[in-house]
Design a protein around this motif. Structure first.
Motif, PDB file in Angstrom:
ATOM      1  N   ASP A  24      14.673 -36.077  26.292  1.00 40.68           N
ATOM      2  CA  ASP A  24      14.497 -37.509  26.545  1.00 40.68           C
ATOM      3  C   ASP A  24      15.838 -38.239  26.519  1.00 40.68           C
ATOM      4  OD1 ASP A  24      11.785 -37.158  26.797  1.00 40.68           O
ATOM      5  OD2 ASP A  24      11.303 -37.892  24.788  1.00 40.68           O
ATOM      6  N   ALA A  25      16.696 -37.865  25.579  1.00 45.40           N
ATOM      7  CA  ALA A  25      18.017 -38.492  25.490  1.00 45.40           C
ATOM      8  C   ALA A  25      18.847 -38.158  26.729  1.00 45.40           C
ATOM      9  CB  ALA A  25      18.730 -38.038  24.227  1.00 45.40           C
ATOM     10  N   GLU A  26      18.742 -36.935  27.203  1.00 48.83           N
ATOM     11  CA  GLU A  26      19.489 -36.536  28.395  1.00 48.83           C
ATOM     12  C   GLU A  26      18.973 -37.271  29.631  1.00 48.83           C
ATOM     13  OE1 GLU A  26      20.915 -32.469  30.663  1.00 48.83           O
ATOM     14  OE2 GLU A  26      19.980 -32.324  28.692  1.00 48.83           O
ATOM     15  N   ILE A  27      17.663 -37.432  29.733  1.00 47.15           N
ATOM     16  CA  ILE A  27      17.076 -38.182  30.847  1.00 47.15           C
ATOM     17  C   ILE A  27      17.592 -39.616  30.831  1.00 47.15           C
ATOM     18  CG2 ILE A  27      14.923 -39.194  31.714  1.00 47.15           C
ATOM     19  CD1 ILE A  27      13.555 -36.538  30.865  1.00 47.15           C
ATOM     20  N   ALA A  28      17.586 -40.244  29.657  1.00 41.91           N
ATOM     21  CA  ALA A  28      18.068 -41.621  29.537  1.00 41.91           C
ATOM     22  C   ALA A  28      19.536 -41.712  29.951  1.00 41.91           C
ATOM     23  CB  ALA A  28      17.877 -42.132  28.114  1.00 41.91           C
ATOM     24  N   HIS A  29      20.324 -40.733  29.558  1.00 39.87           N
ATOM     25  CA  HIS A  29      21.737 -40.702  29.923  1.00 39.87           C
ATOM     26  C   HIS A  29      21.898 -40.634  31.446  1.00 39.87           C
ATOM     27  CE1 HIS A  29      25.941 -39.510  30.049  1.00 39.87           C
ATOM     28  NE2 HIS A  29      25.588 -38.458  30.750  1.00 39.87           N
ATOM     29  N   HIS A  30      21.144 -39.761  32.085  1.00 35.59           N
ATOM     30  CA  HIS A  30      21.244 -39.614  33.529  1.00 35.59           C
ATOM     31  C   HIS A  30      20.717 -40.844  34.256  1.00 35.59           C
ATOM     32  CE1 HIS A  30      22.897 -35.631  33.601  1.00 35.59           C
ATOM     33  NE2 HIS A  30      21.959 -35.199  32.764  1.00 35.59           N
ATOM     34  N   GLU A  31      19.697 -41.487  33.716  1.00 35.93           N
ATOM     35  CA  GLU A  31      19.201 -42.717  34.329  1.00 35.93           C
ATOM     36  C   GLU A  31      20.282 -43.793  34.326  1.00 35.93           C
ATOM     37  OE1 GLU A  31      15.693 -43.376  31.961  1.00 35.93           O
ATOM     38  OE2 GLU A  31      14.394 -42.456  33.457  1.00 35.93           O
ATOM     39  N   ARG A  32      21.038 -43.890  33.216  1.00 36.35           N
ATOM     40  CA  ARG A  32      22.140 -44.858  33.159  1.00 36.35           C
ATOM     41  C   ARG A  32      23.217 -44.503  34.173  1.00 36.35           C
ATOM     42  NH1 ARG A  32      21.034 -44.151  27.683  1.00 36.35           N
ATOM     43  NH2 ARG A  32      22.811 -42.755  27.439  1.00 36.35           N
ATOM     44  N   GLN A  33      23.518 -43.214  34.318  1.00 44.88           N
ATOM     45  CA  GLN A  33      24.507 -42.790  35.312  1.00 44.88           C
ATOM     46  C   GLN A  33      24.052 -43.130  36.730  1.00 44.88           C
ATOM     47  OE1 GLN A  33      25.067 -38.591  34.352  1.00 44.88           O
ATOM     48  NE2 GLN A  33      27.152 -39.078  33.704  1.00 44.88           N
ATOM     49  N   ILE A  34      22.776 -42.917  37.014  1.00 41.00           N
ATOM     50  CA  ILE A  34      22.235 -43.221  38.337  1.00 41.00           C
ATOM     51  C   ILE A  34      22.362 -44.713  38.630  1.00 41.00           C
ATOM     52  CG2 ILE A  34      20.087 -43.388  39.677  1.00 41.00           C
ATOM     53  CD1 ILE A  34      19.310 -40.660  38.372  1.00 41.00           C
ATOM     54  N   LYS A  35      22.045 -45.557  37.659  1.00 40.22           N
ATOM     55  CA  LYS A  35      22.162 -47.002  37.857  1.00 40.22           C
ATOM     56  C   LYS A  35      23.599 -47.399  38.168  1.00 40.22           C
ATOM     57  CE  LYS A  35      18.177 -48.392  35.147  1.00 40.22           C
ATOM     58  NZ  LYS A  35      17.687 -49.113  33.972  1.00 40.22           N
ATOM     59  N   LYS A  36      24.551 -46.796  37.465  1.00 39.15           N
ATOM     60  CA  LYS A  36      25.963 -47.091  37.725  1.00 39.15           C
ATOM     61  C   LYS A  36      26.356 -46.647  39.126  1.00 39.15           C
ATOM     62  CE  LYS A  36      27.517 -46.781  32.940  1.00 39.15           C
ATOM     63  NZ  LYS A  36      28.336 -45.999  31.978  1.00 39.15           N
ATOM     64  N   LEU A  37      25.917 -45.458  39.530  1.00 37.97           N
ATOM     65  CA  LEU A  37      26.242 -44.959  40.864  1.00 37.97           C
ATOM     66  C   LEU A  37      25.603 -45.819  41.955  1.00 37.97           C
ATOM     67  CD1 LEU A  37      25.948 -41.123  40.262  1.00 37.97           C
ATOM     68  CD2 LEU A  37      28.025 -42.397  40.816  1.00 37.97           C
ATOM     69  N   GLU A  38      24.375 -46.261  41.732  1.00 37.93           N
ATOM     70  CA  GLU A  38      23.716 -47.127  42.714  1.00 37.93           C
ATOM     71  C   GLU A  38      24.473 -48.442  42.863  1.00 37.93           C
ATOM     72  OE1 GLU A  38      19.064 -45.681  42.359  1.00 37.93           O
ATOM     73  OE2 GLU A  38      19.771 -47.256  41.023  1.00 37.93           O
ATOM     74  N   GLU A  39      24.958 -48.973  41.751  1.00 41.23           N
ATOM     75  CA  GLU A  39      25.723 -50.216  41.809  1.00 41.23           C
ATOM     76  C   GLU A  39      27.035 -50.001  42.546  1.00 41.23           C
ATOM     77  OE1 GLU A  39      26.917 -54.069  41.537  1.00 41.23           O
ATOM     78  OE2 GLU A  39      24.923 -53.222  41.195  1.00 41.23           O
ATOM     79  N   ARG A  40      27.718 -48.894  42.298  1.00 45.18           N
ATOM     80  CA  ARG A  40      28.954 -48.581  43.024  1.00 45.18           C
ATOM     81  C   ARG A  40      28.687 -48.435  44.516  1.00 45.18           C
ATOM     82  NH1 ARG A  40      31.530 -43.468  40.393  1.00 45.18           N
ATOM     83  NH2 ARG A  40      32.631 -43.493  42.375  1.00 45.18           N
ATOM     84  N   ARG A  41      27.547 -47.817  44.852  1.00 43.73           N
ATOM     85  CA  ARG A  41      27.175 -47.639  46.261  1.00 43.73           C
ATOM     86  C   ARG A  41      26.963 -48.991  46.932  1.00 43.73           C
ATOM     87  NH1 ARG A  41      22.615 -47.248  49.479  1.00 43.73           N
ATOM     88  NH2 ARG A  41      22.753 -45.694  51.129  1.00 43.73           N
ATOM     89  N   ARG A  42      26.228 -49.893  46.253  1.00 41.51           N
ATOM     90  CA  ARG A  42      25.998 -51.234  46.814  1.00 41.51           C
ATOM     91  C   ARG A  42      27.326 -51.966  47.016  1.00 41.51           C
ATOM     92  NH1 ARG A  42      21.433 -50.984  43.476  1.00 41.51           N
ATOM     93  NH2 ARG A  42      22.560 -51.873  41.717  1.00 41.51           N
ATOM     94  N   GLU A  43      28.221 -51.852  46.038  1.00 35.14           N
ATOM     95  CA  GLU A  43      29.525 -52.508  46.159  1.00 35.14           C
ATOM     96  C   GLU A  43      30.314 -51.950  47.337  1.00 35.14           C
ATOM     97  OE1 GLU A  43      31.312 -51.915  42.336  1.00 35.14           O
ATOM     98  OE2 GLU A  43      30.098 -53.472  41.385  1.00 35.14           O
ATOM     99  N   GLU A  44      30.269 -50.640  47.530  1.00 31.52           N
ATOM    100  CA  GLU A  44      30.997 -50.024  48.638  1.00 31.52           C
ATOM    101  C   GLU A  44      30.408 -50.446  49.979  1.00 31.52           C
ATOM    102  OE1 GLU A  44      33.953 -48.181  50.535  1.00 31.52           O
ATOM    103  OE2 GLU A  44      33.810 -48.475  48.372  1.00 31.52           O
ATOM    104  N   ILE A  45      29.098 -50.519  50.075  1.00 28.43           N
ATOM    105  CA  ILE A  45      28.451 -50.985  51.309  1.00 28.43           C
ATOM    106  C   ILE A  45      28.889 -52.415  51.602  1.00 28.43           C
ATOM    107  CG2 ILE A  45      26.238 -51.672  52.323  1.00 28.43           C
ATOM    108  CD1 ILE A  45      25.035 -49.170  50.913  1.00 28.43           C
TER     109      ILE A  45
END
Length: 57
Positions: A24-45
């Motif tokens: 569960d802790a690892e899932i939460a960690h990866h979810e936070r990473q995904i949110k950061k990557l999605e935000e970087r993607r939106r900024e790049e677009i």
């Protein structure tokens, strides 16, 4: 040390070694990473769209 604090410490200790808690802790960690990557993607677009300038020039 009171019994309650000892019990709380034992609960925390058992969480560290609980495989489900670790997953569960690892899932939460990866979810936070995904949110950061999605935000970087939106900024790049947005950055690329700004560099294109007006569509009809």
């Amino acid at each position: 040390m009171t019994k309650k604090s000892f019990a709380e410490n034992m609960a925390k200790f058992s969480q560290v070694f609980d495989p489900i808690f670790q997953i569960d802790a690892e899932i939460a960690h990866h979810e936070r990473q995904i949110k950061k990557l999605e935000e970087r993607r939106r900024e790049e677009i947005n950055r690329q769209n700004l560099n294109k300038g007006p569509a009809n020039g």
